[in-house]
Design an enzyme around this catalytic site. Structure first.
Site, short mmCIF file in Angstrom:
data_model
loop_
_atom_site.label_atom_id
_atom_site.label_comp_id
_atom_site.label_asym_id
_atom_site.label_seq_id
_atom_site.Cartn_x
_atom_site.Cartn_y
_atom_site.Cartn_z
CD GLU A 147 -3.08 -0.96 2.26
OE1 GLU A 147 -3.14 0.12 3.05
OE2 GLU A 147 -3.84 -2.07 2.42
CD GLU A 180 -3.44 -5.69 4.27
OE1 GLU A 180 -4.38 -4.76 4.80
OE2 GLU A 180 -2.18 -5.50 4.13
C1 FCB Z 1 -4.15 -1.80 5.42
C2 FCB Z 1 -3.11 -2.21 6.10
C3 FCB Z 1 -2.92 -3.06 7.30
C4 FCB Z 1 -4.14 -3.10 8.07
C5 FCB Z 1 -5.39 -2.83 7.39
C6 FCB Z 1 -6.69 -2.88 8.32
O1 FCB Z 1 -4.43 -0.55 4.83
O2 FCB Z 1 -2.09 -2.77 4.97
O3 FCB Z 1 -1.84 -3.05 7.85
O4 FCB Z 1 -3.95 -1.96 9.06
O5 FCB Z 1 -5.37 -1.76 6.47
#
Ligand code: FCB
Length: 462
Positions: A175, A369
């Protein structure tokens, strides 16, 4: 006469054969052991110590103490049939001052972790950078300094030469939008700078770091090289309104295209170049950079939590997380929300995955994620979290729909394996499938962990 009872077989929504199931974490969020074995401070240590920056002054000093409890944690992964475990390496353990010699004791931790995972039948997937820049590098300008990208490539070389014989899949950055625009744009993440020019310089240097890192990984023999972006579907409030459509295009640019285009198409779009120019950062883009940045990757990681809804409104000040976005507001989405007030809308994930396969064809995708924070209350040995199960179930159906529409999706990793330090929100926002009692460090699998484990075992949803 015998009556044959017709028993309806439960219908299973199956995922493709070989689909990779797993969970994700990040070093600073779980490891603790902030000064062990030669680790030096990162920008998150400094930021968390700065009063008013992190909820209730929480820090990652101890976190889940995973640095010492990794064997117990790996045993849990294996018990839950987790196939892939995505974790990040702490740069300040491996090269404590960012650019100097490798600290063998720091690298040895990941060596032990990888061996433990493989012995337990869990595939390691390594992210090189999940936001914990060595403080010494920030003292020299951090991501606004081009040298940071070169130092990152050296980190990649050190890591792949030690772990590359056992780790198949490597991710350069997690990210970079957050690193650039939350770190240097609105300052809600470390290093906490509020400076639009710095945010755009950081953007390009992070893209460059990805490219140099990808080349270093390849040179070191990495089999699968990837990048993880936090992408989303950006929707205009009134699709028929030209101003709302323009607003959506700009936010889509800063959230999605400014990362995707250089990596997958080898150029920045004109509207993004205009922003680099407006904020006096275009000079950072040197001849040859885009060739480096567009080094082919094998997999694009997608982190998805919520879609964005935007509308044009004359006179609205710019949201500093999107510097240059004057005249845009973010109306309420009218959806149920998580404990962090993030709207829950899985249709944004289907749309996003389908859009990626149309606009950026040819790169396999993986959800690296996805998950949600809810207020979890343990009752003895049980933590009932039906809302999290509902969230993940809905998003898996959305992923399945995208696959049916042609998206080349190779896997799904839930965020997160266990409750952890949720950056500016501290420890109160719990995303884990495993509950962590921070006072005792006891781990309790939530109902969602058992449920997800069943999904993995049947490679599908009922
Ligand atoms: C993302 C991050 C991770 C976590 C999630 C909820 O942006 O990569 O580390 O904080 O959000």
């Amino acid at each position: 006469m015998t009556v044959v009872e017709e028993k309806a077989e439960p219908r299973v929504l199956r995922f493709p054969e070989g689909f990779r199931w797993g969970v994700a974490t990040a070093a600073y969020q779980i490891e603790g052991a902030a000064t062990a074995d030669g680790r030096m401070p990162s920008i998150w240590d400094t930021f968390a110590r700065t009063p008013g920056k992190v909820h209730r002054g929480h820090t990652g000093d101890v976190a889940c103490d995973h640095y010492h409890r990794y064997a117990e944690d790996v045993a849990l992964l294996s018990e839950l049939s987790i196939g892939t475990y995505r974790f990040s390496l702490a740069w300040p353990r491996i090269k404590p001052d960012g650019s100097g010699p490798v600290n063998p004791r720091g690298l040895a931790f990941y060596d032990r972790l990888v061996d433990e995972l493989l012995a337990a039948g869990v595939e390691p997937m390594v992210t090189l950078y999940h936001w914990d820049l060595p403080q010494t590098l920030e003292d020299h300008g951090g991501w606004t300094n081009r040298d940071t990208a070169l130092h990152f490539a050296d980190l990649a070389t050190a890591a792949v030469s030690k772990l590359g014989d056992r780790v198949r899949t490597w991710t350069t950055l997690n990210e970079p939008w957050c690193s650039a625009f939350l770190g240097y744009g609105n300052g809600v993440h470390a290093p906490g700078r509020v400076d639009a020019q710095a945010a755009y310089l950081a953007t390009h240097h992070l893209n460059l770091a990805h490219g140099l890192g990808a080349q270093a990984l390849r040179a070191g023999g990495a089999q699968e090289v990837s990048l993880t972006l936090n992408l989303t579907s950006v929707r205009p409030h009134d699709p028929g309104d030209r101003h709302d459509a323009d607003a959506a295009r700009l936010v889509d640019g800063l959230q999605n295209r400014i990362w995707l285009d250089p990596v997958l198409r080898g150029h920045y779009a004109d509207d993004m170049l205009a922003l680099f120019q407006r904020f006096d950062a275009a000079g950072a883009i040197l001849d040859g950079d885009l060739e480096i940045i567009s080094t082919p990757i094998d997999l694009l990681g997608v982190n998805y939590y919520q879609p964005a809804l935007v509308a044009a409104q004359i006179g609205a000040p710019a949201n500093l997380a999107y510097p240059g976005s004057e005249g845009i507001i973010y109306p309420d989405q009218g959806k149920p929300t998580t404990a962090m007030d993030w709207p829950v809308d899985e249709t944004g994930l289907t749309d996003l995955l389908v859009r990626l396969s149309v606009d950026y064809p040819g790169t396999p995708l993986m959800v690296t994620e996805n998950g949600a924070a809810y207020t979890d209350v343990p009752a003895g040995d049980r933590v009932a979290d039906p809302e999290r199960i509902g969230y993940i179930d809905a998003h898996l159906r959305a992923v399945h729909a995208a696959i049916s529409e042609g998206a080349d999706l190779r896997g799904y990793l839930a965020w997160s394996f266990m409750d952890n330090f949720e950056w500016g929100y501290g420890y109160d926002s719990r995303f884990g499938l495993i509950y962590v009692d921070y006072a005792t460090q006891r781990r309790v699998p939530k109902d969602s962990a058992r449920w997800f484990s069943d999904v993995i075992r049947r490679n599908g949803l009922e």
